[in-house]
Design a protein around this motif. Structure first.
Motif, PDB file in Angstrom:
ATOM      1  N   GLU A  10     -29.020  60.906 -32.509  1.00 28.22           N
ATOM      2  CA  GLU A  10     -28.522  62.233 -32.697  1.00 28.22           C
ATOM      3  C   GLU A  10     -29.384  63.365 -32.986  1.00 28.22           C
ATOM      4  O   GLU A  10     -29.519  64.710 -32.716  1.00 28.22           O
TER       5      GLU A  10
ATOM      6  N   CYS B 278     -21.108  65.017 -33.532  1.00 27.78           N
ATOM      7  CA  CYS B 278     -20.436  63.808 -34.308  1.00 27.78           C
ATOM      8  C   CYS B 278     -20.127  64.052 -35.702  1.00 27.78           C
ATOM      9  O   CYS B 278     -19.379  65.300 -36.075  1.00 27.78           O
TER      10      CYS B 278
ATOM     11  N   PHE C 244     -16.346  63.999 -34.641  1.00 29.96           N
ATOM     12  CA  PHE C 244     -16.157  62.359 -34.672  1.00 29.96           C
ATOM     13  C   PHE C 244     -14.656  62.369 -35.046  1.00 29.96           C
ATOM     14  O   PHE C 244     -13.952  63.072 -36.053  1.00 29.96           O
TER      15      PHE C 244
ATOM     16  N   TYR D 195     -15.454  57.808 -28.087  1.00 29.84           N
ATOM     17  CA  TYR D 195     -16.814  57.482 -27.573  1.00 29.84           C
ATOM     18  C   TYR D 195     -17.050  57.939 -25.998  1.00 29.84           C
ATOM     19  O   TYR D 195     -17.862  57.271 -25.573  1.00 29.84           O
TER      20      TYR D 195
ATOM     21  N   ASN E  47     -19.384  62.869 -30.415  1.00 30.55           N
ATOM     22  CA  ASN E  47     -19.636  61.589 -30.963  1.00 30.55           C
ATOM     23  C   ASN E  47     -21.249  61.561 -30.562  1.00 30.55           C
ATOM     24  O   ASN E  47     -21.775  62.344 -30.079  1.00 30.55           O
TER      25      ASN E  47
END
Length: 226
Positions: A27, A133, A159, A194, A209
């Protein structure tokens, strides 16, 4: 030169457990790679400055792009061992702020006043506040000068609860992103768990995510290079 400030966690474990966490490597690294491709500079900040731990699970989800950044001396030094403290950051230098994830951020992003001031100043200067996320934790409690939550009335993502369940962390995390986001007036959007998903609402750009980093980066690049 256009610059983006990348925010990373200092948290090494899930709450009071012995289960390690930290920055989700991809990330940060994937985002950095995208910025480098278009000549956008980055700096790194964390709540305490200095060392940033890696979530060990994130090492299982790497590719050549991520590893190339991870192996670079610049990223190791500035992004993992010598991150800036918030008091070393001048918000006027940045066109955007980007909150990375990894579960650790749920403990040190939400209520850090120094980071909040930086993000709000960048936003008030016409810049972009972005996340991916769990990085959405950095946006959840941001308030404007009038006391309104910055995310109120905005479409955002992060998320999801389903993803927490699949990750086996629903019972460990201190809060659920959607629950807090909606309590603070946001419209929380999501796609299948996902799956890549990023959305923009004004100066906010958020991704669901770890598979949404590139989508967030490309939306931000489009805004910064027009």
């Amino acid at each position: 030169m256009i610059k983006v400030l990348i925010v990373e966690t200092n948290v090494t474990r899930y709450g009071k457990t012995t289960d390690p966490t930290g920055l989700w490597l991809g990330e940060a690294a994937e985002f950095v790679a995208d910025m480098q491709q278009v000549g956008i500079a980055v700096d790194y900040v964390s709540p305490k400055g200095g060392f940033v731990p890696l979530d060990p699970r994130s090492m299982k989800y790497t590719d050549e792009t991520i590893l190339k950044v991870y192996e670079s001396a610049d990223f190791v030094q500035r992004g993992l061992t010598q991150t800036l403290r918030p008091d070393q950051v001048d918000p006027a230098d940045y066109a955007a702020i980007y909150y990375t994830g990894g579960h650790g951020v749920m403990w040190d992003f939400p209520d850090d006043p120094a980071l909040q001031k930086i993000a709000l100043t960048i936003y008030q200067n016409g810049g972009y506040v972005t996340s991916v996320c769990h990085g959405i934790a950095g946006l959840l409690n941001l308030k404007t000068e009038t006391g309104q939550y910055l995310i109120a009335g905005k479409n955002i993502t992060g998320f999801t609860t389903a993803e927490e369940i699949l990750a086996g962390k629903k019972s460990v995390v201190p809060f659920l992103n959607r629950t807090v986001a909606e309590a603070h007036g946001a419209h929380f959007r999501k796609k299948r768990f996902y799956s890549e998903y990023a959305i923009q609402d004004g100066q906010l750009i958020t991704g669901q995510n770890p598979f949404s980093v590139h989508a967030v980066a490309q939306r931000l690049i489009k805004q910064l290079t027009v």
